[in-house]
Design a protein around this motif. Structure first.
Motif, PDB file in Angstrom:
ATOM      1  N   ILE A   1      56.481 -60.983 -19.790  1.00  0.00           N
ATOM      2  CA  ILE A   1      55.343 -61.230 -20.667  1.00  0.00           C
ATOM      3  C   ILE A   1      55.034 -62.721 -20.627  1.00  0.00           C
ATOM      4  O   ILE A   1      55.877 -63.546 -20.975  1.00  0.00           O
ATOM      5  CB  ILE A   1      55.648 -60.807 -22.119  1.00  0.00           C
ATOM      6  N   THR A   2      53.833 -63.065 -20.175  1.00  0.00           N
ATOM      7  CA  THR A   2      53.421 -64.465 -20.180  1.00  0.00           C
ATOM      8  C   THR A   2      52.350 -64.676 -21.244  1.00  0.00           C
ATOM      9  O   THR A   2      51.526 -63.794 -21.494  1.00  0.00           O
ATOM     10  CB  THR A   2      52.883 -64.924 -18.809  1.00  0.00           C
ATOM     11  N   VAL A   3      52.380 -65.841 -21.842  1.00  0.00           N
ATOM     12  CA  VAL A   3      51.395 -66.211 -22.859  1.00  0.00           C
ATOM     13  C   VAL A   3      50.668 -67.459 -22.386  1.00  0.00           C
ATOM     14  O   VAL A   3      51.296 -68.410 -21.899  1.00  0.00           O
ATOM     15  CB  VAL A   3      52.084 -66.482 -24.219  1.00  0.00           C
ATOM     16  N   CYS A   4      49.331 -67.428 -22.497  1.00  0.00           N
ATOM     17  CA  CYS A   4      48.539 -68.612 -22.192  1.00  0.00           C
ATOM     18  C   CYS A   4      48.799 -69.057 -20.746  1.00  0.00           C
ATOM     19  O   CYS A   4      48.811 -68.226 -19.831  1.00  0.00           O
ATOM     20  CB  CYS A   4      48.879 -69.697 -23.209  1.00  0.00           C
TER      21      CYS A   4
ATOM     22  N   ILE B   1      57.430 -65.848 -21.283  1.00  0.00           N
ATOM     23  CA  ILE B   1      57.128 -67.165 -20.721  1.00  0.00           C
ATOM     24  C   ILE B   1      55.933 -67.761 -21.465  1.00  0.00           C
ATOM     25  O   ILE B   1      54.800 -67.318 -21.283  1.00  0.00           O
ATOM     26  CB  ILE B   1      56.803 -67.068 -19.221  1.00  0.00           C
ATOM     27  N   PRO B   2      56.161 -68.750 -22.328  1.00  0.00           N
ATOM     28  CA  PRO B   2      55.040 -69.391 -23.016  1.00  0.00           C
ATOM     29  C   PRO B   2      54.317 -70.357 -22.082  1.00  0.00           C
ATOM     30  O   PRO B   2      54.808 -70.676 -20.985  1.00  0.00           O
ATOM     31  CB  PRO B   2      55.737 -70.156 -24.155  1.00  0.00           C
ATOM     32  N   GLY B   3      53.152 -70.814 -22.543  1.00  0.00           N
ATOM     33  CA  GLY B   3      52.409 -71.811 -21.799  1.00  0.00           C
ATOM     34  C   GLY B   3      52.447 -73.144 -22.514  1.00  0.00           C
ATOM     35  O   GLY B   3      53.350 -73.427 -23.291  1.00  0.00           O
TER      36      GLY B   3
ATOM     37  N   TRP C   1      44.478 -59.496 -23.082  1.00  0.00           N
ATOM     38  CA  TRP C   1      45.689 -59.382 -22.281  1.00  0.00           C
ATOM     39  C   TRP C   1      45.438 -58.396 -21.147  1.00  0.00           C
ATOM     40  O   TRP C   1      44.501 -57.607 -21.192  1.00  0.00           O
ATOM     41  CB  TRP C   1      46.904 -58.974 -23.121  1.00  0.00           C
ATOM     42  N   VAL C   2      46.295 -58.458 -20.147  1.00  0.00           N
ATOM     43  CA  VAL C   2      46.199 -57.596 -18.974  1.00  0.00           C
ATOM     44  C   VAL C   2      47.590 -57.053 -18.661  1.00  0.00           C
ATOM     45  O   VAL C   2      48.582 -57.782 -18.742  1.00  0.00           O
ATOM     46  CB  VAL C   2      45.656 -58.377 -17.752  1.00  0.00           C
ATOM     47  N   VAL C   3      47.650 -55.787 -18.295  1.00  0.00           N
ATOM     48  CA  VAL C   3      48.909 -55.164 -17.892  1.00  0.00           C
ATOM     49  C   VAL C   3      48.778 -54.695 -16.452  1.00  0.00           C
ATOM     50  O   VAL C   3      47.833 -53.990 -16.104  1.00  0.00           O
ATOM     51  CB  VAL C   3      49.268 -53.957 -18.792  1.00  0.00           C
ATOM     52  N   ASP C   4      49.712 -55.104 -15.626  1.00  0.00           N
ATOM     53  CA  ASP C   4      49.772 -54.634 -14.241  1.00  0.00           C
ATOM     54  C   ASP C   4      51.241 -54.366 -13.923  1.00  0.00           C
ATOM     55  O   ASP C   4      52.023 -55.295 -13.690  1.00  0.00           O
ATOM     56  CB  ASP C   4      49.198 -55.676 -13.283  1.00  0.00           C
TER      57      ASP C   4
ATOM     58  N   SER D   1      48.793 -62.693 -21.127  1.00  0.00           N
ATOM     59  CA  SER D   1      47.816 -62.801 -22.221  1.00  0.00           C
ATOM     60  C   SER D   1      46.955 -64.042 -22.062  1.00  0.00           C
ATOM     61  O   SER D   1      47.278 -64.968 -21.313  1.00  0.00           O
ATOM     62  CB  SER D   1      48.520 -62.843 -23.578  1.00  0.00           C
ATOM     63  N   ALA D   2      45.872 -64.049 -22.830  1.00  0.00           N
ATOM     64  CA  ALA D   2      45.002 -65.217 -22.922  1.00  0.00           C
ATOM     65  C   ALA D   2      45.722 -66.293 -23.745  1.00  0.00           C
ATOM     66  O   ALA D   2      46.938 -66.251 -23.929  1.00  0.00           O
ATOM     67  CB  ALA D   2      43.672 -64.807 -23.544  1.00  0.00           C
ATOM     68  N   GLY D   3      44.967 -67.254 -24.272  1.00  0.00           N
ATOM     69  CA  GLY D   3      45.576 -68.430 -24.855  1.00  0.00           C
ATOM     70  C   GLY D   3      46.227 -68.269 -26.220  1.00  0.00           C
ATOM     71  O   GLY D   3      45.731 -67.565 -27.087  1.00  0.00           O
ATOM     72  N   VAL D   4      47.341 -68.929 -26.398  1.00  0.00           N
ATOM     73  CA  VAL D   4      48.043 -69.229 -27.642  1.00  0.00           C
ATOM     74  C   VAL D   4      48.211 -68.009 -28.555  1.00  0.00           C
ATOM     75  O   VAL D   4      49.187 -67.280 -28.427  1.00  0.00           O
ATOM     76  CB  VAL D   4      47.354 -70.406 -28.379  1.00  0.00           C
ATOM     77  N   SER D   5      47.267 -67.779 -29.486  1.00  0.00           N
ATOM     78  CA  SER D   5      47.427 -66.688 -30.464  1.00  0.00           C
ATOM     79  C   SER D   5      47.426 -65.315 -29.808  1.00  0.00           C
ATOM     80  O   SER D   5      47.949 -64.353 -30.383  1.00  0.00           O
ATOM     81  CB  SER D   5      46.330 -66.753 -31.527  1.00  0.00           C
TER      82      SER D   5
END
Length: 283
Positions: free
Chosen positions: A176-179, A145-147, A221-224, A230-234
């Motif tokens: 997996i989410t990004v941003c 899932i992008p932001g 990034w965080v795993v639960d 993850s944090a932003g973009v890159s």
């Protein structure tokens, strides 16, 4: 075609040999535990079983298609951030050189979806054509899932995307989410009570929007559980490479990063952007 048939037959024969090997190993283990010893023949069987294992490894390397492909979906919506999606997708492209994967690009319709942010009318953007809609997407193992600016508000199709996340989450092995893709996951309710992170420029607003999520400020990034955020973009590239390491091993993740000529951040706590944004230390 003929080679494929021969390979299939060889795999079947090796599977039968492997099952016989397991039965013999269980018998030998019971005997040793009872104070017995191995015969010369059983010693030779151990050597033969090592050869069987080696043959399985060779076949897996030479014919990755014989493995069950992992089904990956990438959620798309108007105004998604280009690198949020294309960075992780390129890492997965490279991974698929040696590992069987399938990819579904999922949107509200099959019409092209633009990265153009509505908040910036003069900005340029790119479009990507989905392969599936929310109603036609296949079963998924992994959902990416992008932001982007499109995660804010209620743009056309966004509520449907949130419903899709909520409906598909139980079947996923990994999300997996990004941003700010984490905002959509949070709105779907699947991050409730879990640790997660997001783009640090949007961290305070996101935390206020979803107070039931245990937001982590200082994290690349965080795993639960099965949720990787993850944090932003890159940071999306780093979280996907960390996921590759978790699932396929450190060597494979290094190979993918090497092909991309990308220098990984392997410490999930590395986050100068949280400091730059003046975010408080995590409790």
């Amino acid at each position: 075609m003929h080679s494929a048939i021969l390979l299939k037959a060889e795999v079947k024969a090796l599977q039968a040999a492997n099952e016989q090997k397991k039965r013999r190993e269980r018998k030998r283990k019971r005997r040793i535990m009872q104070g017995g010893s191995l015969s010369v023949q059983e010693g030779e069987d151990i050597l033969q079983s090592a050869k069987v294992d080696a043959q399985f490894s060779i076949i897996a390397i030479l014919n990755p298609a014989s493995q069950t492909p992992l089904s990956i979906g990438c959620l798309l919506f108007p105004g998604f951030q280009a690198l949020d999606a294309f960075g992780p997708l390129d890492a997965l492209n490279v991974l698929s050189y040696s590992t069987p994967l399938t990819l579904s690009l999922i949107g509200a319709s099959l019409s092209p979806i633009s990265t153009h942010p509505a908040a910036h009318p003069s900005a340029i953007g790119q479009t990507i054509v989905p392969t599936h809609t929310f109603s036609s997407a296949p079963p998924l193992d992994v959902l990416l899932i992008p932001g982007g600016y499109g995660t804010r508000g209620s743009l056309p199709g966004l509520e449907d995307a949130i419903v899709f996340i909520r409906a598909r989450f139980p079947e996923l092995k990994y999300m997996i989410t990004v941003c700010t893709g984490a905002r959509l996951a949070a709105r779907a309710g699947v991050l409730e009570g879990r640790r997660a992170t997001t783009n640090k420029r949007a961290w305070l607003d996101t935390k206020e929007m979803a107070p039931g999520v245990k937001w982590v400020a200082h994290a690349r990034w965080v795993v639960d559980g099965k949720c990787w955020t993850s944090a932003g973009v890159s940071a999306g590239i780093d979280v996907v490479l960390a996921w590759v390491e978790e699932v396929y091993g450190k060597e494979k993740a290094g190979q993918v990063a090497g092909v991309m000529e990308y220098e990984r951040h392997e410490d999930s706590r590395w986050d100068p952007f949280a400091v730059a944004c003046g975010l408080p230390e995590d409790e």
